[in-house]
Scaffold this motif. Sequence first.
Motif, PDB file in Angstrom:
ATOM      1  N   GLN A 118       0.850  -1.188   0.000  1.00 53.89           N
ATOM      2  CA  GLN A 118       0.000   0.000   0.000  1.00 53.89           C
ATOM      3  C   GLN A 118       0.883   1.235   0.000  1.00 53.89           C
ATOM      4  OE1 GLN A 118      -2.470   0.681   3.462  1.00 53.89           O
ATOM      5  NE2 GLN A 118      -3.987   1.811   2.266  1.00 53.89           N
ATOM      6  N   SER A 119       0.546   2.198  -0.831  1.00 54.43           N
ATOM      7  CA  SER A 119       1.349   3.413  -0.905  1.00 54.43           C
ATOM      8  C   SER A 119       1.429   4.092   0.466  1.00 54.43           C
ATOM      9  CB  SER A 119       0.738   4.378  -1.921  1.00 54.43           C
ATOM     10  OG  SER A 119       1.385   5.634  -1.843  1.00 54.43           O
ATOM     11  N   PRO A 120       2.626   4.547   0.854  1.00 55.78           N
ATOM     12  CA  PRO A 120       2.764   5.241   2.143  1.00 55.78           C
ATOM     13  C   PRO A 120       2.255   6.674   2.092  1.00 55.78           C
ATOM     14  CG  PRO A 120       4.870   5.191   1.015  1.00 55.78           C
ATOM     15  CD  PRO A 120       3.924   4.375   0.179  1.00 55.78           C
ATOM     16  N   TYR A 121       1.885   7.129   0.886  1.00 54.79           N
ATOM     17  CA  TYR A 121       1.446   8.508   0.740  1.00 54.79           C
ATOM     18  C   TYR A 121      -0.080   8.578   0.815  1.00 54.79           C
ATOM     19  CZ  TYR A 121       6.103   8.422  -1.226  1.00 54.79           C
ATOM     20  OH  TYR A 121       7.436   8.196  -1.421  1.00 54.79           O
ATOM     21  N   GLU A 122      -0.590   9.142   1.877  1.00 52.58           N
ATOM     22  CA  GLU A 122      -2.031   9.199   2.092  1.00 52.58           C
ATOM     23  C   GLU A 122      -2.706   9.975   0.970  1.00 52.58           C
ATOM     24  OE1 GLU A 122      -5.262  10.569   5.521  1.00 52.58           O
ATOM     25  OE2 GLU A 122      -3.107  10.769   5.863  1.00 52.58           O
ATOM     26  N   GLY A 123      -3.756   9.388   0.424  1.00 53.83           N
ATOM     27  CA  GLY A 123      -4.496  10.057  -0.628  1.00 53.83           C
ATOM     28  C   GLY A 123      -3.817  10.022  -1.983  1.00 53.83           C
ATOM     29  N   SER A 124      -2.792   9.195  -2.137  1.00 55.52           N
ATOM     30  CA  SER A 124      -2.064   9.157  -3.403  1.00 55.52           C
ATOM     31  C   SER A 124      -2.823   8.359  -4.445  1.00 55.52           C
ATOM     32  CB  SER A 124      -0.681   8.531  -3.191  1.00 55.52           C
ATOM     33  OG  SER A 124      -0.804   7.161  -2.859  1.00 55.52           O
ATOM     34  N   ASP A 125      -2.369   8.468  -5.687  1.00 55.58           N
ATOM     35  CA  ASP A 125      -2.936   7.710  -6.789  1.00 55.58           C
ATOM     36  C   ASP A 125      -2.802   6.220  -6.492  1.00 55.58           C
ATOM     37  OD1 ASP A 125      -3.172   6.384  -9.389  1.00 55.58           O
ATOM     38  OD2 ASP A 125      -3.042   8.394 -10.237  1.00 55.58           O
ATOM     39  N   VAL A 126      -3.857   5.444  -6.802  1.00 52.20           N
ATOM     40  CA  VAL A 126      -3.799   4.010  -6.536  1.00 52.20           C
ATOM     41  C   VAL A 126      -2.726   3.331  -7.392  1.00 52.20           C
ATOM     42  CG1 VAL A 126      -6.187   3.837  -5.805  1.00 52.20           C
ATOM     43  CG2 VAL A 126      -5.621   3.526  -8.227  1.00 52.20           C
ATOM     44  N   GLY A 127      -2.230   4.023  -8.402  1.00 50.81           N
ATOM     45  CA  GLY A 127      -1.142   3.476  -9.205  1.00 50.81           C
ATOM     46  C   GLY A 127       0.121   3.244  -8.405  1.00 50.81           C
ATOM     47  N   TYR A 128       0.204   3.863  -7.229  1.00 49.92           N
ATOM     48  CA  TYR A 128       1.367   3.650  -6.368  1.00 49.92           C
ATOM     49  C   TYR A 128       1.180   2.452  -5.440  1.00 49.92           C
ATOM     50  CZ  TYR A 128       3.010   8.231  -7.907  1.00 49.92           C
ATOM     51  OH  TYR A 128       3.449   9.287  -8.671  1.00 49.92           O
ATOM     52  N   ASP A 129       0.036   1.807  -5.516  1.00 51.42           N
ATOM     53  CA  ASP A 129      -0.179   0.557  -4.786  1.00 51.42           C
ATOM     54  C   ASP A 129       0.252  -0.601  -5.683  1.00 51.42           C
ATOM     55  OD1 ASP A 129      -1.335   1.905  -2.642  1.00 51.42           O
ATOM     56  OD2 ASP A 129      -3.365   1.731  -3.473  1.00 51.42           O
ATOM     57  N   TYR A 130       0.729  -1.698  -5.053  1.00 51.97           N
ATOM     58  CA  TYR A 130       1.227  -2.828  -5.838  1.00 51.97           C
ATOM     59  C   TYR A 130       0.478  -4.107  -5.479  1.00 51.97           C
ATOM     60  CZ  TYR A 130       5.076   0.462  -6.443  1.00 51.97           C
ATOM     61  OH  TYR A 130       5.819   1.580  -6.719  1.00 51.97           O
ATOM     62  N   TRP A 131       0.649  -5.093  -6.341  1.00 56.06           N
ATOM     63  CA  TRP A 131       0.026  -6.400  -6.161  1.00 56.06           C
ATOM     64  C   TRP A 131       1.096  -7.473  -6.202  1.00 56.06           C
ATOM     65  CZ3 TRP A 131      -5.415  -6.606  -5.755  1.00 56.06           C
ATOM     66  CH2 TRP A 131      -6.082  -5.412  -6.068  1.00 56.06           C
ATOM     67  N   SER A 132       1.112  -8.347  -5.218  1.00 59.94           N
ATOM     68  CA  SER A 132       2.024  -9.488  -5.193  1.00 59.94           C
ATOM     69  C   SER A 132       1.210 -10.774  -5.193  1.00 59.94           C
ATOM     70  CB  SER A 132       2.919  -9.456  -3.944  1.00 59.94           C
ATOM     71  OG  SER A 132       3.763  -8.329  -3.945  1.00 59.94           O
ATOM     72  N   TYR A 133       1.616 -11.723  -6.057  1.00 62.15           N
ATOM     73  CA  TYR A 133       0.892 -12.984  -6.178  1.00 62.15           C
ATOM     74  C   TYR A 133       1.884 -14.129  -6.424  1.00 62.15           C
ATOM     75  CZ  TYR A 133      -3.543 -10.470  -6.535  1.00 62.15           C
ATOM     76  OH  TYR A 133      -4.629  -9.682  -6.269  1.00 62.15           O
ATOM     77  N   TYR A 134       1.362 -15.353  -6.373  1.00 57.78           N
ATOM     78  CA  TYR A 134       2.093 -16.587  -6.708  1.00 57.78           C
ATOM     79  C   TYR A 134       3.403 -16.747  -5.920  1.00 57.78           C
ATOM     80  CZ  TYR A 134      -1.119 -16.367 -10.655  1.00 57.78           C
ATOM     81  OH  TYR A 134      -2.245 -16.284 -11.443  1.00 57.78           O
ATOM     82  N   PRO A 135       3.366 -16.662  -4.598  1.00 60.86           N
ATOM     83  CA  PRO A 135       4.611 -16.856  -3.838  1.00 60.86           C
ATOM     84  C   PRO A 135       5.041 -18.313  -3.837  1.00 60.86           C
ATOM     85  CG  PRO A 135       2.749 -16.696  -2.339  1.00 60.86           C
ATOM     86  CD  PRO A 135       2.204 -16.413  -3.716  1.00 60.86           C
ATOM     87  N   ARG A 149       5.407  -4.101  -9.379  1.00 62.78           N
ATOM     88  CA  ARG A 149       6.050  -2.894  -8.842  1.00 62.78           C
ATOM     89  C   ARG A 149       6.841  -2.112  -9.891  1.00 62.78           C
ATOM     90  NH1 ARG A 149       8.874  -4.254  -3.914  1.00 62.78           N
ATOM     91  NH2 ARG A 149       7.170  -5.741  -3.723  1.00 62.78           N
ATOM     92  N   ALA A 150       7.109  -2.696 -11.047  1.00 62.23           N
ATOM     93  CA  ALA A 150       7.840  -1.973 -12.087  1.00 62.23           C
ATOM     94  C   ALA A 150       6.908  -1.229 -13.035  1.00 62.23           C
ATOM     95  CB  ALA A 150       8.706  -2.942 -12.888  1.00 62.23           C
ATOM     96  N   LYS A 151       5.605  -1.219 -12.739  1.00 60.85           N
ATOM     97  CA  LYS A 151       4.636  -0.614 -13.657  1.00 60.85           C
ATOM     98  C   LYS A 151       4.801   0.901 -13.733  1.00 60.85           C
ATOM     99  CE  LYS A 151       1.162  -0.120 -10.036  1.00 60.85           C
ATOM    100  NZ  LYS A 151       0.058  -0.789  -9.361  1.00 60.85           N
TER     101      LYS A 151
END
Length: 362
Positions: A118-135, A149-151
């Motif tokens: 989750q982005s540490p910047y409150e109210g930031s664009d959701v584009g700064y949030d990331y998704w991790s899958y398939y561990p 995260r490279a998006k």
Amino acid sequence: MIPRWALRLVAMVAMVAFGLGVYHYLGLTKSKINKTASKPTSTKSTFALAGTLFLAQGGGLYSLHDGSFTELGRPADWIQPSLTPDGNLIAVKKEFNYSDLYELDAKGNVVRQLTHNQSPYEGSDVGYDYWSYYPVVAPDGTLFMSDDRAKSIYDYAVDFAVWSFPMATPTAVRQWTTPNVETGGDVQPNPTKSGGLLYTKYDLDADNKNVSSIMLAASPEAAGKALTDPEQDCSQPALSPDQSRLAMICANGQQTQLVLSTINGAAIGTSQVLISGTLAASPTWAPDGSGLVYLAPADQTGHFQLWWQSLVAVTPSPTEKALATTPGGSSAPSSPPSYPAPKQVTHDLDFDATSRPAWSPT
């Protein structure tokens, strides 16, 4: 006028959905028959499998041991459990705009949070949030995952790449693969004993159709070598415990098939279709390599059940042996091994088909 933040949210959610659309066909095949699945703890499996399996259903994690299910921890939108070398679990926790990886103990209690997407910047664009899958965790303690995260937040190219980090230092993240742009990316990592990486790469064919190939990368950032053709549309690779065989799901332009192949280093050998005519998903090897479990619907509800496919070959009868010998006395070309029919392990449940079961020998 639609606010800019809303447009960004819609675009990001749409692109993430496409990036995760490697399983979109699973949802499309769900029946409209409205039958509620049972909770795993309210039922038993039809027969017991050796060891303990960990599965996801309805946001909860469950263990299956000696034919009985136990709910682990508390439901929290958990998916994709995977085992660590010391017997703990890694699982994905989905949130509204991101997902994170957690380490859990064998009872489902949170040990620690491994990613903070989750982005540490409150109210930031959701584009700064990331998704991790398939561990998945290699024997040396290196965790591999698919992550976006490279998006770029400017062109919405939400394509997944494979990344890794040591379990001891989760912040030391390293990128392994470079995805094809606007395809969905690289998912489902399988580390090899030689230090390489087997994974699924998505691309677009000449008709702009999403297709997949099984790839092998020898080292981080090395160009992957395709082990299957895009026309075969293979994904969900699962290496046997001794890494001499590979199970995968291939569409072949028509129907979903569970395929078993030999694999030797950087090449796939003889292949055999084990299951066809059903929507099989998420193959997982028994710890002793004696067979596979997979998820597939059993009836018109479209609910995914657990199935067992033994890979202990059936001994041919004397008549079959005679037919396999030519009139001159020499043996005819050998045919693929014959295996028993698959067995349905569960009924009336509905496992998450994107969550490969994790299987412990104990």
